[in-house]
Design a protein around this motif. Structure first.
Motif, PDB file in Angstrom:
ATOM      1  N   LEU A 292       0.825  -1.210   0.000  1.00 61.13           N
ATOM      2  CA  LEU A 292       0.000   0.000   0.000  1.00 61.13           C
ATOM      3  C   LEU A 292       0.861   1.262   0.000  1.00 61.13           C
ATOM      4  O   LEU A 292       0.399   2.325  -0.415  1.00 61.13           O
ATOM      5  N   ALA A 293       2.096   1.135   0.463  1.00 60.06           N
ATOM      6  CA  ALA A 293       3.030   2.256   0.313  1.00 60.06           C
ATOM      7  C   ALA A 293       3.385   2.435  -1.166  1.00 60.06           C
ATOM      8  O   ALA A 293       3.448   3.567  -1.674  1.00 60.06           O
ATOM      9  N   TRP A 294       3.602   1.333  -1.875  1.00 64.31           N
ATOM     10  CA  TRP A 294       3.925   1.420  -3.304  1.00 64.31           C
ATOM     11  C   TRP A 294       2.738   1.968  -4.088  1.00 64.31           C
ATOM     12  O   TRP A 294       2.916   2.738  -5.048  1.00 64.31           O
ATOM     13  N   VAL A 295       1.523   1.582  -3.721  1.00 64.78           N
ATOM     14  CA  VAL A 295       0.341   2.107  -4.398  1.00 64.78           C
ATOM     15  C   VAL A 295       0.304   3.625  -4.293  1.00 64.78           C
ATOM     16  O   VAL A 295       0.102   4.346  -5.289  1.00 64.78           O
ATOM     17  N   GLN A 296       0.517   4.149  -3.093  1.00 65.56           N
ATOM     18  CA  GLN A 296       0.442   5.594  -2.902  1.00 65.56           C
ATOM     19  C   GLN A 296       1.636   6.306  -3.532  1.00 65.56           C
ATOM     20  O   GLN A 296       1.511   7.441  -4.005  1.00 65.56           O
ATOM     21  N   HIS A 297       2.790   5.639  -3.559  1.00 65.35           N
ATOM     22  CA  HIS A 297       3.943   6.222  -4.240  1.00 65.35           C
ATOM     23  C   HIS A 297       3.626   6.389  -5.723  1.00 65.35           C
ATOM     24  O   HIS A 297       3.942   7.425  -6.333  1.00 65.35           O
ATOM     25  N   CYS A 298       3.017   5.376  -6.333  1.00 69.50           N
ATOM     26  CA  CYS A 298       2.680   5.451  -7.757  1.00 69.50           C
ATOM     27  C   CYS A 298       1.642   6.545  -8.009  1.00 69.50           C
ATOM     28  O   CYS A 298       1.753   7.307  -8.984  1.00 69.50           O
ATOM     29  N   LEU A 299       0.633   6.627  -7.148  1.00 67.86           N
ATOM     30  CA  LEU A 299      -0.381   7.672  -7.317  1.00 67.86           C
ATOM     31  C   LEU A 299       0.225   9.066  -7.181  1.00 67.86           C
ATOM     32  O   LEU A 299      -0.187  10.009  -7.866  1.00 67.86           O
ATOM     33  N   ALA A 300       1.217   9.201  -6.297  1.00 67.82           N
ATOM     34  CA  ALA A 300       1.849  10.507  -6.093  1.00 67.82           C
ATOM     35  C   ALA A 300       2.587  10.980  -7.339  1.00 67.82           C
ATOM     36  O   ALA A 300       2.808  12.183  -7.510  1.00 67.82           O
ATOM     37  N   HIS A 301       2.967  10.044  -8.215  1.00 68.81           N
ATOM     38  CA  HIS A 301       3.700  10.412  -9.432  1.00 68.81           C
ATOM     39  C   HIS A 301       2.813  10.466 -10.661  1.00 68.81           C
ATOM     40  O   HIS A 301       3.318  10.605 -11.779  1.00 68.81           O
ATOM     41  N   LEU A 302       1.497  10.354 -10.470  1.00 70.07           N
ATOM     42  CA  LEU A 302       0.571  10.483 -11.591  1.00 70.07           C
ATOM     43  C   LEU A 302       0.146  11.938 -11.756  1.00 70.07           C
ATOM     44  O   LEU A 302      -0.179  12.624 -10.786  1.00 70.07           O
ATOM     45  N   ALA A 303       0.126  12.389 -12.990  1.00 68.69           N
ATOM     46  CA  ALA A 303      -0.487  13.676 -13.300  1.00 68.69           C
ATOM     47  C   ALA A 303      -2.007  13.507 -13.258  1.00 68.69           C
ATOM     48  O   ALA A 303      -2.511  12.388 -13.383  1.00 68.69           O
ATOM     49  N   PRO A 304      -2.777  14.581 -13.054  1.00 71.90           N
ATOM     50  CA  PRO A 304      -4.237  14.466 -13.071  1.00 71.90           C
ATOM     51  C   PRO A 304      -4.709  13.797 -14.357  1.00 71.90           C
ATOM     52  O   PRO A 304      -4.288  14.150 -15.457  1.00 71.90           O
ATOM     53  N   GLY A 305      -5.564  12.793 -14.196  1.00 76.68           N
ATOM     54  CA  GLY A 305      -6.044  12.035 -15.340  1.00 76.68           C
ATOM     55  C   GLY A 305      -5.167  10.862 -15.707  1.00 76.68           C
ATOM     56  O   GLY A 305      -5.534  10.069 -16.577  1.00 76.68           O
ATOM     57  N   GLY A 306      -4.019  10.735 -15.048  1.00 74.43           N
ATOM     58  CA  GLY A 306      -3.116   9.633 -15.351  1.00 74.43           C
ATOM     59  C   GLY A 306      -3.606   8.315 -14.778  1.00 74.43           C
ATOM     60  O   GLY A 306      -4.511   8.268 -13.942  1.00 74.43           O
ATOM     61  N   ARG A 307      -2.979   7.226 -15.204  1.00 68.96           N
ATOM     62  CA  ARG A 307      -3.425   5.893 -14.800  1.00 68.96           C
ATOM     63  C   ARG A 307      -2.219   5.044 -14.400  1.00 68.96           C
ATOM     64  O   ARG A 307      -1.141   5.163 -14.995  1.00 68.96           O
ATOM     65  N   ALA A 308      -2.423   4.201 -13.400  1.00 68.01           N
ATOM     66  CA  ALA A 308      -1.370   3.297 -12.928  1.00 68.01           C
ATOM     67  C   ALA A 308      -1.918   1.872 -12.896  1.00 68.01           C
ATOM     68  O   ALA A 308      -3.092   1.657 -12.567  1.00 68.01           O
ATOM     69  N   VAL A 309      -1.060   0.905 -13.217  1.00 71.54           N
ATOM     70  CA  VAL A 309      -1.408  -0.513 -13.137  1.00 71.54           C
ATOM     71  C   VAL A 309      -0.323  -1.200 -12.330  1.00 71.54           C
ATOM     72  O   VAL A 309       0.859  -1.127 -12.698  1.00 71.54           O
ATOM     73  N   LEU A 310      -0.703  -1.852 -11.227  1.00 71.44           N
ATOM     74  CA  LEU A 310       0.248  -2.525 -10.345  1.00 71.44           C
ATOM     75  C   LEU A 310      -0.098  -4.004 -10.245  1.00 71.44           C
ATOM     76  O   LEU A 310      -1.276  -4.376 -10.220  1.00 71.44           O
ATOM     77  N   LEU A 311       0.939  -4.833 -10.161  1.00 73.55           N
ATOM     78  CA  LEU A 311       0.778  -6.266  -9.928  1.00 73.55           C
ATOM     79  C   LEU A 311       0.923  -6.507  -8.432  1.00 73.55           C
ATOM     80  O   LEU A 311       1.990  -6.278  -7.857  1.00 73.55           O
ATOM     81  N   MET A 312      -0.154  -6.987  -7.790  1.00 73.33           N
ATOM     82  CA  MET A 312      -0.225  -7.006  -6.336  1.00 73.33           C
ATOM     83  C   MET A 312      -0.492  -8.412  -5.798  1.00 73.33           C
ATOM     84  O   MET A 312      -1.206  -9.198  -6.421  1.00 73.33           O
TER      85      MET A 312
END
Length: 647
Positions: A292-312
């Motif tokens: 969940l730290a990695w999830v929030q790290h990825c979200l912190a580096h998204l621009a508005p409207g951006g998308r992230a895909v994580l293997l969890m």
């Protein structure tokens, strides 16, 4: 003097490791060990080459093995980092120029190699052999092969655990989930745990032109940069070493796409020192929830409207300690989808991982969605990766495009209010199994009748299989007995070859370096009931052998594979060869095989084929019966079918 291991000899000669072991035992002129240990001896490279050449087993060129041997002679841990820049530089050279460089004396070769890297690395006088081996490997086998060999050495020098290379199929699927509703692929993509760059490569193949990556292991970061530079020369790749959570190399980066396969289960991720980090918008991750730290790290580096895909890992979707953060992700609209993949799709192989699709909304311009998509691609009915991929992309494309309809037992859009009313359990199977959709009665009746027709056809096939077994006869008043021999004896005699999947490493491992051939016999290494060996068919040909499996390759002039499979699976045989208490393994060398002529083996082999056909057909009938019954039940409870008036 350069030395090689038995594994390296097997690669040199293009044979299995078991064959090398047989050579050592059966040929007195095989070179004696010149180093290593008693359990892992090493041999003089020149002596091995001479012996293989005399037997006609030596390929004309072995630059990859020469490079491995040269690296073995240099114990310095930083060697791969020093050599990777030369790989990329040599790849850009004209082959004729590279040939001339290889002909240079040692001193001139060292100077040329230093110049090729733009003086970024200064090579010393004792590095001429490894430089020559590296350039020759680039010239003959290609720069990617050379880069991967250096990566192998870097992984051997590392003690990092909990990270795995993302299989290419899964990386491609993750990249295919990244475009927005307009289907435009992000130009900038970031991976904060990039490994050797597999996810970034998948993004580059789809049109990303600026790649950003960070990895804890400097050698992995360097290898990723080299591989991306070799494959995508026009793509700008900025890859850096370091711990992304503790030492973010891109603190101000905002991109439209993030792909990540984060390390799992690392409780020492830095919670104590990062307690007040601004990235924890959705709550401070508990120490036992690094994902969940990695999830929030990825979200912190998204621009508005951006998308992230994580293997969890699947546990992240349901552990009580992460409930509050999951609820915040759902409530804010950041979590768009959770997709369950089948076990074996990605390491670790015994766990079915999840894909999380997340987005960062522009609060002023977008309204958070009121549902989350759940897809269970790990459920029954998905045969093969293409089926899994189609189920995932079909459901996501419809959902993202705003025309989604629930698919029973596969996909469902669950209202946010329903998720927040409970423990915010995000396990897909728990949500898609309760799908209820409007059913067109006529369409559903056609589905029921089609399933019934398939069931009747399978039942007729089952009757046909059972009728053939009626030709079998009793053996006599007493059961037959045979003289038996152990698998170990068949291995020593060359009638069998035993191969074992290489255990996957922490970072750069693949599932196996053993390719299955049709006609091989595959056995589980761990004991479980029922314990069954099986014969590989054409669909298995060329696939890697899975971990915790063994492979026996019979000489078809001496052993029938089906005959072998059946006796190796016999219950008494397996029980006698099982060892251990908590974890029970089957010592395949202790399994017994009857001594028969090849025609008799083939006669029994044909009978065992019938046994397997009976089992397979019965399984098909059972599956179709379940599907037919489910279709009837859904039709009745959903109002699409009406029972007859008469009893």
């Amino acid at each position: 003097m350069p030395q090689v291991t038995a594994a390296e000899i097997s690669r040199m000669a293009g044979v299995s490791r078991a064959t090398v072991s047989n050579w050592r035992r059966r040929h007195t002129d095989f070179p004696s060990p010149s180093g290593g240990t008693e359990t892992s001896p090493a041999y003089d490279l020149d002596a091995v080459r001479s012996w293989l050449s005399g037997r006609g087993q030596l390929p004309a060129e072995m630059p990859a093995e020469d490079l491995r041997a040269a690296l073995r002679e240099r114990p310095e841990k930083g060697e791969p980092l020093r050599l990777l820049p030369l790989v990329l530089a040599a790849h850009r050279l004209d082959p004729a120029y590279l040939d001339r460089a290889l002909d240079l004396p040692d001193r001139d070769l060292i100077r040329r190699a230093t110049n090729l890297t733009g003086d970024a690395v200064t090579y010393g006088g004792d590095e001429a052999p490894v430089l020559r081996a590296l350039l020759r490997c680039v010239r003959v086998d290609g720069a990617l092969v050379a880069a991967d060999l250096l990566g192998e050495r870097g992984a051997d020098d590392s003690t990092t655990t909990g990270t795995y290379r993302t299989p290419a199929e899964v990386a491609d699927l993750m990249a295919d989930l990244l475009p927005g509703p307009d289907q435009r692929f992000p130009a900038d993509v970031y991976d904060p745990a990039c490994g050797v760059g597999g996810l970034l490569a998948a993004a580059a193949r789809r049109g990303a032109r600026r790649l950003h990556g960070q990895d804890l292991l400097p050698v992995q970061a360097a290898q990723a940069a080299t591989r991306l530079g070799l494959q995508f020369g026009k793509v700008r790749a900025d890859i850096r070493g370091g711990d992304s959570l503790r030492e973010d190399a891109f603190p101000d980066l905002g991109v439209n796409g993030v792909l990540c396969n984060p390390p799992y289960g690392n409780r020492d991720w830095g919670q104590e020192v990062l307690a007040y980090d601004p990235r924890w918008v959705y709550g401070l991750p508990p120490k036992g929830e690094p994902e969940l730290a990695w999830v929030q790290h990825c979200l912190a580096h998204l621009a508005p409207g951006g998308r992230a895909v994580l293997l969890m890992p699947p546990a992240t979707a349901e552990r009580a300690s992460g409930r509050r953060i999951r609820a915040e992700l759902v409530k804010s609209g950041a979590l768009r989808a959770v997709i369950a993949l089948p076990a074996g799709a990605a390491p670790p192989p015994h766990i079915g991982l999840n894909l999380w699709v997340l987005t960062r909304f522009d609060d002023g311009a977008q309204t958070a969605p009121d549902t989350v998509l759940f897809v269970d691609a790990a459920g029954p009915g998905r045969q093969g990766w293409e089926s899994v991929r189609d189920a995932v992309l079909g459901a996501w494309s419809a959902y993202d495009g705003g025309v989604f309809e629930a698919v029973p037992s596969v996909a469902r859009a669950v209202p946010v209010v329903d998720l927040l009313a409970g423990p915010t359990d995000l396990a897909p199977a728990r949500h898609v199994q309760s799908v209820t959709v409007a059913i067109r009665p006529a369409d559903h009746l056609r589905q029921v009748r089609r399933r019934h027709a398939e069931l009747r056809h399978a039942a007729e096939a089952l009757i046909g299989v059972t009728e053939r077994s009626e030709l079998w006869t009793a053996a006599g008043k007493q059961p037959q007995t045979w003289r038996t021999t152990a698998v170990a004896d068949l291995l020593r005699g060359g009638a069998l070859t035993l191969l074992r999947a290489v255990p996957a490493g922490r970072v750069v491992a693949v599932d196996s370096d053993v390719e299955i051939r049709a006609g091989d016999v595959i056995l589980p290494e761990l004991f479980a009931r029922p314990y069954r060996a099986r014969v590989a068919d054409a669909a298995d040909d060329g696939r890697p052998l899975g971990r915790q499996h063994l492979l026996l390759r019979p000489d078809p002039q001496r052993l029938d594979a089906w005959f072998l499979t059946a006796f190796l699976s016999a219950e008494e045989n397996v029980n006698a060869a099982a060892t251990g208490s908590t974890i029970v393994r089957v010592d395949v060398r202790r399994l017994q095989v009857p001594v028969m002529t090849l025609p008799d083996q083939q006669r029994y082999g044909r009978a065992f084929r019938q046994v397997q056909e009976l089992r397979d057909t019965a399984d098909t009938v059972s599956r179709l019966a379940d599907e037919a019954a489910d279709a009837l039940g859904i039709g009745l409870t959903g109002g699409a079918l009406r029972p007859p008036d008469e009893e």
